[in-house]
Design a protein around this motif. Structure first.
Motif, PDB file in Angstrom:
ATOM      1  N   THR A 185       0.851  -1.178   0.000  1.00 25.08           N
ATOM      2  CA  THR A 185       0.000   0.000   0.000  1.00 25.08           C
ATOM      3  C   THR A 185       0.891   1.233   0.000  1.00 25.08           C
ATOM      4  N   LEU A 186       0.540   2.196  -0.815  1.00 28.27           N
ATOM      5  CA  LEU A 186       1.294   3.452  -0.874  1.00 28.27           C
ATOM      6  C   LEU A 186       0.395   4.580  -0.405  1.00 28.27           C
ATOM      7  N   ARG A 187       0.984   5.480   0.398  1.00 31.17           N
ATOM      8  CA  ARG A 187       0.193   6.583   0.953  1.00 31.17           C
ATOM      9  C   ARG A 187       1.069   7.801   1.190  1.00 31.17           C
ATOM     10  N   ILE A 188       0.433   8.886   1.638  1.00 34.67           N
ATOM     11  CA  ILE A 188       1.129  10.140   1.934  1.00 34.67           C
ATOM     12  C   ILE A 188       2.386   9.853   2.768  1.00 34.67           C
ATOM     13  N   GLY A 189       3.494  10.443   2.348  1.00 37.35           N
ATOM     14  CA  GLY A 189       4.757  10.292   3.071  1.00 37.35           C
ATOM     15  C   GLY A 189       5.677   9.239   2.481  1.00 37.35           C
ATOM     16  N   ASP A 190       5.120   8.330   1.669  1.00 33.98           N
ATOM     17  CA  ASP A 190       5.964   7.302   1.052  1.00 33.98           C
ATOM     18  C   ASP A 190       6.841   7.933  -0.029  1.00 33.98           C
ATOM     19  N   LYS A 191       8.017   7.358  -0.216  1.00 31.54           N
ATOM     20  CA  LYS A 191       8.967   7.860  -1.209  1.00 31.54           C
ATOM     21  C   LYS A 191       9.663   6.693  -1.866  1.00 31.54           C
ATOM     22  N   ILE A 250       6.543  13.193 -11.906  1.00 34.85           N
ATOM     23  CA  ILE A 250       6.957  11.875 -11.402  1.00 34.85           C
ATOM     24  C   ILE A 250       8.243  12.079 -10.606  1.00 34.85           C
ATOM     25  N   ASP A 251       8.066  12.404  -9.324  1.00 41.51           N
ATOM     26  CA  ASP A 251       9.212  12.732  -8.475  1.00 41.51           C
ATOM     27  C   ASP A 251       9.510  11.680  -7.407  1.00 41.51           C
ATOM     28  N   GLY A 252       8.667  10.648  -7.314  1.00 41.46           N
ATOM     29  CA  GLY A 252       8.903   9.593  -6.330  1.00 41.46           C
ATOM     30  C   GLY A 252       8.490   9.943  -4.924  1.00 41.46           C
ATOM     31  N   ILE A 253       7.738  11.036  -4.762  1.00 42.60           N
ATOM     32  CA  ILE A 253       7.270  11.453  -3.443  1.00 42.60           C
ATOM     33  C   ILE A 253       5.748  11.449  -3.440  1.00 42.60           C
ATOM     34  N   PHE A 254       5.158  10.694  -2.526  1.00 45.14           N
ATOM     35  CA  PHE A 254       3.710  10.613  -2.409  1.00 45.14           C
ATOM     36  C   PHE A 254       3.263  11.763  -1.509  1.00 45.14           C
ATOM     37  N   GLY A 255       3.002  12.889  -2.131  1.00 45.90           N
ATOM     38  CA  GLY A 255       2.524  14.072  -1.417  1.00 45.90           C
ATOM     39  C   GLY A 255       1.073  14.345  -1.758  1.00 45.90           C
ATOM     40  N   SER A 256       0.646  15.570  -1.517  1.00 47.69           N
ATOM     41  CA  SER A 256      -0.755  15.924  -1.720  1.00 47.69           C
ATOM     42  C   SER A 256      -1.167  15.838  -3.194  1.00 47.69           C
ATOM     43  N   THR A 289     -12.855   6.328  -2.831  1.00 51.45           N
ATOM     44  CA  THR A 289     -11.821   7.366  -2.957  1.00 51.45           C
ATOM     45  C   THR A 289     -11.159   7.642  -1.611  1.00 51.45           C
ATOM     46  N   SER A 290     -10.217   6.776  -1.260  1.00 45.38           N
ATOM     47  CA  SER A 290      -9.502   6.899   0.011  1.00 45.38           C
ATOM     48  C   SER A 290      -8.237   7.739  -0.113  1.00 45.38           C
ATOM     49  N   GLY A 291      -7.688   7.836  -1.319  1.00 52.67           N
ATOM     50  CA  GLY A 291      -6.413   8.523  -1.502  1.00 52.67           C
ATOM     51  C   GLY A 291      -5.218   7.653  -1.156  1.00 52.67           C
ATOM     52  N   ILE A 292      -5.489   6.401  -0.822  1.00 54.71           N
ATOM     53  CA  ILE A 292      -4.432   5.431  -0.521  1.00 54.71           C
ATOM     54  C   ILE A 292      -4.386   4.438  -1.679  1.00 54.71           C
ATOM     55  N   ALA A 293      -3.208   4.231  -2.229  1.00 55.26           N
ATOM     56  CA  ALA A 293      -3.048   3.294  -3.340  1.00 55.26           C
ATOM     57  C   ALA A 293      -2.886   1.886  -2.776  1.00 55.26           C
ATOM     58  N   ASP A 294      -4.010   1.198  -2.674  1.00 58.31           N
ATOM     59  CA  ASP A 294      -3.988  -0.161  -2.140  1.00 58.31           C
ATOM     60  C   ASP A 294      -3.830  -1.167  -3.278  1.00 58.31           C
ATOM     61  N   GLY A 295      -3.821  -2.441  -2.918  1.00 56.49           N
ATOM     62  CA  GLY A 295      -3.629  -3.500  -3.900  1.00 56.49           C
ATOM     63  C   GLY A 295      -4.674  -3.493  -5.005  1.00 56.49           C
ATOM     64  N   VAL A 296      -5.911  -3.149  -4.677  1.00 52.37           N
ATOM     65  CA  VAL A 296      -6.981  -3.130  -5.684  1.00 52.37           C
ATOM     66  C   VAL A 296      -6.691  -2.061  -6.735  1.00 52.37           C
ATOM     67  N   LEU A 297      -6.348  -0.851  -6.292  1.00 47.34           N
ATOM     68  CA  LEU A 297      -6.042   0.221  -7.243  1.00 47.34           C
ATOM     69  C   LEU A 297      -4.800  -0.122  -8.062  1.00 47.34           C
ATOM     70  N   GLN A 324       8.791   2.864  -5.950  1.00 47.75           N
ATOM     71  CA  GLN A 324       7.425   2.358  -5.983  1.00 47.75           C
ATOM     72  C   GLN A 324       6.451   3.501  -6.253  1.00 47.75           C
ATOM     73  N   VAL A 325       6.704   4.653  -5.636  1.00 48.45           N
ATOM     74  CA  VAL A 325       5.842   5.818  -5.841  1.00 48.45           C
ATOM     75  C   VAL A 325       6.000   6.325  -7.272  1.00 48.45           C
ATOM     76  N   MET A 326       7.210   6.303  -7.787  1.00 45.16           N
ATOM     77  CA  MET A 326       7.427   6.712  -9.172  1.00 45.16           C
ATOM     78  C   MET A 326       6.648   5.805 -10.128  1.00 45.16           C
ATOM     79  N   HIS A 327       6.635   4.518  -9.829  1.00 43.76           N
ATOM     80  CA  HIS A 327       5.896   3.554 -10.644  1.00 43.76           C
ATOM     81  C   HIS A 327       4.404   3.902 -10.621  1.00 43.76           C
ATOM     82  N   LEU A 328       3.882   4.191  -9.445  1.00 42.99           N
ATOM     83  CA  LEU A 328       2.481   4.598  -9.290  1.00 42.99           C
ATOM     84  C   LEU A 328       2.215   5.879 -10.077  1.00 42.99           C
ATOM     85  N   GLN A 329       3.068   6.872  -9.909  1.00 39.78           N
ATOM     86  CA  GLN A 329       2.881   8.145 -10.596  1.00 39.78           C
ATOM     87  C   GLN A 329       2.905   7.964 -12.119  1.00 39.78           C
ATOM     88  N   SER A 330       3.774   7.112 -12.605  1.00 38.52           N
ATOM     89  CA  SER A 330       3.833   6.828 -14.050  1.00 38.52           C
ATOM     90  C   SER A 330       2.528   6.209 -14.533  1.00 38.52           C
TER      91      SER A 330
END
Length: 107
Positions: free
Chosen positions: A2-8, A31-37, A54-62, A11-17
Motif C-alpha cells: 500500500t502506498l500513501r502520503i509520506g511514502d517515497k 513523477i518525483d517519487g514522493i507521495f505528497g498531496s 476514494t480513500s487517496g491510498i493506493a492499495d492493492g486493488v487500485l 514504488q511511488v514513481m511507478h504509481l505516478q507513471s
C-alpha cells in the motif's frame, strides 16, 4: 503493498507513471517519487474514475487496476541491484568519465 502520503521511492514513481498513463496529470511535481498531496489527489481521481472508493491510498486493488503487480513494487533488501539500476549507474559512470576526459583535454 500500500502506498500513501509520506511514502517515497521507486514504488511511488511507478504509481505516478501509471497515473499519468491513465491520463491523470501531476502538473506541479510530476513523477518525483514522493507521495505528497498532488499524488494523493491523483490517486483519488483514479479511484473515482475506476469506480473504487476514494480513500487517496493506493492499495492493492487500485494498483492491480492500474496494471501494477505487487511483485514489480518489491525492492530487494539484500544482494545485487536490479538490472535497470545497474544500467543507470553504468550510464552515470560513463557520462562522468566523458566529462572528466573533456575537462582534461581542455586543460
Amino acid at each position: 503493498m500500500t502506498l500513501r502520503i509520506g511514502d517515497k521511492g521507486p514504488q511511488v514513481m511507478h504509481l505516478q507513471s501509471a497515473l499519468k498513463a491513465l491520463g491523470i496529470g501531476l502538473p506541479k511535481y510530476g513523477i518525483d517519487g514522493i507521495f505528497g498531496s498532488e499524488t494523493q489527489a491523483a490517486v483519488k481521481q483514479a479511484q473515482q474514475q475506476l469506480g473504487l472508493p476514494t480513500s487517496g491510498i493506493a492499495d492493492g486493488v487500485l494498483l492491480n487496476r492500474l496494471g501494477i503487480s505487487q511483485q514489480s513494487l518489491q525492492v530487494p533488501t539484500k544482494g545485487a541491484l536490479p538490472k535497470p539500476a545497474l544500467l543507470v549507474l553504468g550510464t552515470i559512470a560513463i557520462i562522468g568519465i566523458g566529462i572528466a576526459i573533456k575537462r582534461t583535454k581542455r586543460d
